[in-house]
Design a protein around this motif. Structure first.
Motif, PDB file in Angstrom:
ATOM      1  N   ILE A 566       0.859  -1.186   0.000  1.00  0.00           N
ATOM      2  CA  ILE A 566       0.000   0.000   0.000  1.00  0.00           C
ATOM      3  C   ILE A 566       0.894   1.233   0.000  1.00  0.00           C
ATOM      4  N   SER A 567       1.034   1.835  -1.164  1.00  0.00           N
ATOM      5  CA  SER A 567       1.932   2.981  -1.338  1.00  0.00           C
ATOM      6  C   SER A 567       1.515   3.749  -2.574  1.00  0.00           C
ATOM      7  N   ASN A 568       1.441   5.066  -2.466  1.00  0.00           N
ATOM      8  CA  ASN A 568       1.156   5.882  -3.643  1.00  0.00           C
ATOM      9  C   ASN A 568       2.383   6.674  -4.082  1.00  0.00           C
ATOM     10  N   THR A 569       3.579   6.165  -3.718  1.00  0.00           N
ATOM     11  CA  THR A 569       4.825   6.753  -4.196  1.00  0.00           C
ATOM     12  C   THR A 569       5.416   5.851  -5.268  1.00  0.00           C
ATOM     13  N   ASP A 570       6.313   6.407  -6.079  1.00  0.00           N
ATOM     14  CA  ASP A 570       6.920   5.639  -7.162  1.00  0.00           C
ATOM     15  C   ASP A 570       7.929   4.619  -6.655  1.00  0.00           C
ATOM     16  N   ALA A 571       8.530   4.891  -5.495  1.00  0.00           N
ATOM     17  CA  ALA A 571       9.484   3.961  -4.890  1.00  0.00           C
ATOM     18  C   ALA A 571       9.003   3.635  -3.487  1.00  0.00           C
ATOM     19  N   PRO A 572       9.249   2.402  -3.014  1.00  0.00           N
ATOM     20  CA  PRO A 572       8.806   2.039  -1.669  1.00  0.00           C
ATOM     21  C   PRO A 572       9.463   2.913  -0.604  1.00  0.00           C
ATOM     22  N   THR A 573       8.742   3.167   0.465  1.00  0.00           N
ATOM     23  CA  THR A 573       9.281   3.862   1.625  1.00  0.00           C
ATOM     24  C   THR A 573       9.064   2.979   2.842  1.00  0.00           C
ATOM     25  N   PRO A 574       9.858   3.181   3.905  1.00  0.00           N
ATOM     26  CA  PRO A 574       9.687   2.321   5.095  1.00  0.00           C
ATOM     27  C   PRO A 574       8.298   2.423   5.718  1.00  0.00           C
ATOM     28  N   LEU A 575       7.575   3.521   5.476  1.00  0.00           N
ATOM     29  CA  LEU A 575       6.258   3.716   6.059  1.00  0.00           C
ATOM     30  C   LEU A 575       5.169   2.923   5.336  1.00  0.00           C
ATOM     31  N   ASP A 576       5.458   2.437   4.138  1.00  0.00           N
ATOM     32  CA  ASP A 576       4.471   1.663   3.390  1.00  0.00           C
ATOM     33  C   ASP A 576       4.131   0.371   4.149  1.00  0.00           C
ATOM     34  N   VAL A 577       2.908  -0.125   3.947  1.00  0.00           N
ATOM     35  CA  VAL A 577       2.492  -1.357   4.612  1.00  0.00           C
ATOM     36  C   VAL A 577       2.008  -2.361   3.572  1.00  0.00           C
ATOM     37  N   TRP A 578       2.123  -3.641   3.925  1.00  0.00           N
ATOM     38  CA  TRP A 578       1.662  -4.726   3.073  1.00  0.00           C
ATOM     39  C   TRP A 578       0.252  -5.128   3.478  1.00  0.00           C
ATOM     40  N   ALA A 579      -0.549  -5.498   2.485  1.00  0.00           N
ATOM     41  CA  ALA A 579      -1.914  -5.949   2.735  1.00  0.00           C
ATOM     42  C   ALA A 579      -2.181  -7.216   1.931  1.00  0.00           C
ATOM     43  N   PRO A 580      -2.909  -8.176   2.506  1.00  0.00           N
ATOM     44  CA  PRO A 580      -3.207  -9.423   1.787  1.00  0.00           C
ATOM     45  C   PRO A 580      -4.472  -9.302   0.946  1.00  0.00           C
ATOM     46  N   SER A 581      -4.576 -10.157  -0.050  1.00  0.00           N
ATOM     47  CA  SER A 581      -5.827 -10.264  -0.802  1.00  0.00           C
ATOM     48  C   SER A 581      -6.920 -10.793   0.129  1.00  0.00           C
ATOM     49  N   GLY A 582      -8.150 -10.428  -0.188  1.00  0.00           N
ATOM     50  CA  GLY A 582      -9.244 -10.856   0.679  1.00  0.00           C
ATOM     51  C   GLY A 582     -10.592 -10.433   0.135  1.00  0.00           C
ATOM     52  N   ARG A 583     -11.473 -10.021   1.031  1.00  0.00           N
ATOM     53  CA  ARG A 583     -12.863  -9.716   0.695  1.00  0.00           C
ATOM     54  C   ARG A 583     -12.972  -8.611  -0.345  1.00  0.00           C
ATOM     55  N   TYR A 584     -12.129  -7.579  -0.222  1.00  0.00           N
ATOM     56  CA  TYR A 584     -12.234  -6.422  -1.104  1.00  0.00           C
ATOM     57  C   TYR A 584     -11.031  -6.245  -2.033  1.00  0.00           C
ATOM     58  N   ILE A 585     -10.032  -7.107  -1.915  1.00  0.00           N
ATOM     59  CA  ILE A 585      -8.830  -6.992  -2.740  1.00  0.00           C
ATOM     60  C   ILE A 585      -8.575  -8.325  -3.437  1.00  0.00           C
ATOM     61  N   GLU A 586      -8.617  -8.327  -4.755  1.00  0.00           N
ATOM     62  CA  GLU A 586      -8.351  -9.530  -5.544  1.00  0.00           C
ATOM     63  C   GLU A 586      -6.850  -9.677  -5.783  1.00  0.00           C
TER      64      GLU A 586
END
Length: 825
Positions: A566-586
């Motif tokens: 989950i990041s809206n920057t072009d390169a990853p930052t340490p503040l970004d977080v990971w999210a798994p696929s599930g009910r609302y994310i394919e």
């Protein structure tokens, strides 16, 4: 021989048929349909009996290759039978195996940086060899780039792979004089990043989170120190790296663009050794030696930066530094069993006036058991743990913040040599994930911050794979297989419920997306499965040798990615977080096709490699305008599923031998994304039109050269040119209630200025190195020789005096000279 193999076939078939039971054991409520299990069973019966038909009376030549000085296994060495089309490479444990007809052969063993040896082999029965290679240079071992196992292999169906190894040639000039394996990868075709000082890397137009990074088969979720200035991989501790850009073997999955595998060195089993280096901003030290001579060894490697210490000398309380520690313990139990434990720990620390402190980094451990079941079957069992932690304290506001992701994994890989022409690889993999999107608590009593834990998430990912490499004729070789994977999203403390299961609404009047109201929440035990994804991923590649010096190759792969950064920057930052696929994310679904032409010139003095590729990815997350991603406990309210595509042409021309070596790499490519509306009334993102991704660089050129002037002096240089990175500039402004509001052009329709720089280095090896154990060298380098001020970003602001809008360029680096002292004893 054929009867022996048949017993192994039926053992494997029985395991495949029991796959349904395996799934039921992992989760009693999930089972495969009986028809599907029978279909897979019949399919394998056909495939394996077909391969049995190719079996013939053969004998086996096998063995292990080690370094004569260190007794360490040698990876990716060439094992060739002269005047035949037979050959192979050593694996990460130094083993090799070839099935041959009984005869006399001339065995040639070679690897760049080692002295080649030739042995006459009279092969009448199975033969096992212990071979040691002597290093061919007295220089310190440094990381260098090589392509496709050192020498262009025309017969192998494997394509789109680049390799890095520790070897005795010139290091590539890099910023601040520090050798960096990720920065070296950027000099190869199809690999780039978002610019100087940015973390991560992009492969064939894919995002940085679409790369699977494995350290000793353990997943790492961050690959950089100091927000991208250095990679987390200490070159002194690295044995080898392989980057798969396409034609990814079926044993790997879970990321849509590439797989980067890194193997750490094993310690010297014969004698104690030490090596290291002292640089401008960091130093490193490696200690290795036997625990029990010729039976077990240890390796400990440490690295740390220390530029912040100079700030304290001038009473500056700020600091920014990193440190990491690599360990590896290797035990040879007997001729059929070995046990290896490896670990990594790294941290970055930023401290500003003790009121702002940021700490983040990786922790990983791997336990590997290598077992030789028989002459034909070799296995590797891995148990691993990986943790990424991000911590932030802002004392003047008064809060602490923590987030991260943990992974526990178990994988079992088998290498099965069925015959002279067929090798079968198969295995199982199970991973358990814990996601902590964020926890906030007050750092002092008067801060007014309320303690809050964002909803933790949990998931299981399991897979089974089969991959066969087969020589169909003297000219045609194929690799084919599949990966069968499942992903289970588990329960959590709070699941948001929306009307019609739509967390995002479209306002037709304003033509914007808005968050839908939460109508209810559910609490589900993390022991229960809430969502299940089940996918089959076919993989196939082929090589056809046109003549002794050229071949054509093609590959196709499908990969599903269940984790999203989950990041809206072009390169990853340490503040970004990971999210798994599930009910609302394919899950993301990626298909890639690639074709290539490969040629050797002048007895492999020169080589040419060209590849064209096309990649399409479905369900790539996109963010609505104004999306708030930080500490968002309902991330589904600001995202939409989109589609991305990337295509391009890669050319790599190399000079492989002589005093002057190097390559020219050119990539012509395009990377775009499109997000359509869910209904005819919705406008999607960017009016449903394709737009450039943040890492789209149509032209990317790298020239790299090294020249051995003498035994004392070696010189290196590289030049990089890239099209400027896409960005979005304001195209106007208007006033509303005395507030100036900018308006912007379409997404990523503008570009930063083109990026380029020239780097040079010189390595001096004192003559007194000869004949003594203590060896040293000096490395002098200049990064960005002509002081190009490349733009990392361009910001716009209004001048209070002139009331005109002004653009300001931010540059990270200018010209940077550096010196490094390396030693080894």
């Amino acid at each position: 021989m054929k009867i022996i193999y048949t017993s192994n076939f039926f053992f494997l078939l029985g395991k495949i048929y029991d796959l349904k039971k395996t799934f039921c054991i992992m989760n009693k409520k999930v089972s495969l349909p009986e028809k599907m299990v029978k279909s897979f069973y019949l399919f394998f019966c056909c495939v394996l009996f077909f391969m049995m038909g190719f079996a013939q009376e053969t004998v086996k030549l096998s063995g292990k290759l080690t370094d004569l000085e260190t007794n360490e296994p040698i990876f990716a060495a060439n094992i060739l039978l002269e005047n035949t089309n037979k050959g192979t490479f050593t694996d990460e444990n130094g083993y090799f195996e070839i099935k041959l007809s009984p005869d006399s052969y001339k065995l040639v063993v070679s690897l760049l940086g080692y002295q080649q040896i030739t042995k006459e082999i009279n092969l009448k029965a199975d033969k096992y060899l212990e071979i040691s290679l002597k290093q061919g240079s007295e220089s310190l071992g440094e990381v260098i780039i090589k392509q496709s196992k050192k020498e262009l292999n025309l017969r192998s169906p494997q394509m789109s792979v680049n390799t890095l190894n520790a070897s005795d040639i010139k290091k590539i000039p890099t910023v601040l004089g520090e050798s960096d394996v990720i920065k070296s990868l950027l000099l190869l075709p199809g690999v780039s990043n978002s610019g100087e000082g940015s973390s991560g890397f992009n492969v064939r137009g894919g995002a940085a989170d679409q790369n699977l990074v494995l350290l000793d088969e353990t997943t790492l979720f961050s690959d950089s120190h100091l927000f991208g200035f250095f990679s987390v991989f200490n070159p002194e501790a690295v044995q080898s790296l392989d980057l798969y850009k396409g034609g990814i073997p079926a044993k790997y999955g879970g990321r849509a663009s590439s797989v980067l595998t890194i193997q750490q060195k094993k310690g010297n089993k014969k004698e104690f050794k030490a090596s290291g280096g002292i640089g401008v901003v960091s130093s490193r030290l490696v200690l290795e030696g036997p625990i029990q001579k010729n039976k077990s060894s240890f390796l400990v490697a440490g690295r740390s930066s220390y530029a912040h210490l100079f700030l304290k000398l001038i009473d500056n309380p700020n600091s920014a530094y990193f440190y990491d520690l690599n360990t590896k313990f290797d035990f040879l139990i007997n001729e059929n069993n070995s046990l290896t434990f490896s670990g990594y720990f790294g941290r970055d620390v930023f401290n500003i006036n003790e009121s702002f402190k940021n700490t983040y980094g990786n922790t990983s451990t791997t336990l590997q058991w290598n077992h030789q079941f028989s002459e034909a079957i070799n296995s590797n069992l891995y148990a691993s743990f990986s943790d990424y932690y991000f911590g932030l304290t802002i004392d003047f506001i008064g809060f602490n913040w923590e987030s991260g992701i943990r992974n526990y994994a178990l994988k079992y890989d088998f290498n099965h040599y069925l015959s002279e022409n067929i090798q079968l690889n198969y295995g199982l993999n199970a991973s358990y994930y814990q996601f902590n999107p964020g926890y906030i608590d007050p750092s002092r009593e008067d801060s007014g911050i309320i303690e809050k834990q964002l909803t933790k998430k949990y998931a299981w990912e399991n897979s089974f794979y089969v991959d066969a490499e087969q020589q169909l004729s003297e000219k045609l070789n194929v690799s084919y297989g599949f990966r069968l994977n499942s992903f289970y999203r588990l329960g959590q403390e709070k699941v948001n419920i929306y009307e019609n299961d739509q967390p995002l609404l479209f306002n037709e009047n304003l033509k914007i997306y808005e968050k839908a109201p939460i109508i209810d929440t559910l609490e589900i035990s993390k022991g229960k499965i809430t969502n299940t994804f089940f996918n089959l991923e076919p993989r196939i590649s082929a090589s056809y040798q046109l003549n002794e010096s050229s071949s054509v190759k093609a590959s196709y792969q499908r990969i599903n990615q269940y984790l999203h950064l989950i990041s809206n920057t072009d390169a990853p930052t340490p503040l970004d977080v990971w999210a798994p696929s599930g009910r609302y994310i394919e899950p993301q679904k990626a298909d890639q096709f690639a074709v290539g032409y490969f040629k050797k010139f002048a007895d492999n003095t020169f080589s040419l490699e060209t590849e064209a590729y096309y990649k399409n990815i479905k369900n790539r997350l996109d963010y609505i305008n104004g999306a708030d991603l930080i500490a968002n406990d309902a991330i589904e309210q600001v995202i939409l599923p989109g589609e991305s595509r990337a295509y391009g042409l890669e050319i790599l021309f190399r000079k492989n031998t002589g005093k002057l070596t190097g390559w020219i790499a050119y990539t012509l490519s395009k990377s775009q994304q499109k997000t359509e509306g869910r209904t005819p009334e919705e406008i999607g993102i960017n009016n449903e039109e394709w737009y450039n991704t943040g890492w789209d660089k149509p032209h990317d050129i790298s020239l790299t050269a090294s020249y051995e002037w003498s035994k004392k002096w070696q010189f290196g240089a590289n030049f990089v040119y890239q099209t400027g990175r896409p960005t979005t500039y304001p195209n106007g402004k208007y006033s509303y209630n005395d507030i100036t509001v900018p308006s912007f052009s379409s997404r990523n329709s503008n570009r930063l200025p083109d990026f380029h720089h020239l780097d040079i280095s010189a390595t001096y090896v004192p003559s007194k190195n000869i004949g003594r154990d203590w060896k040293t060298e000096w490395v002098f380098s200049i990064y960005n020789l002509y002081n190009r001020r490349n733009a990392a970003s361009i910001s716009f602001s209004e001048n209070d005096d002139t009331m005109r809008t002004e653009a300001t360029r931010l540059s990270i680096f200018g010209i940077i000279p550096a010196v490094t002292f390396n030693f080894k004893f």
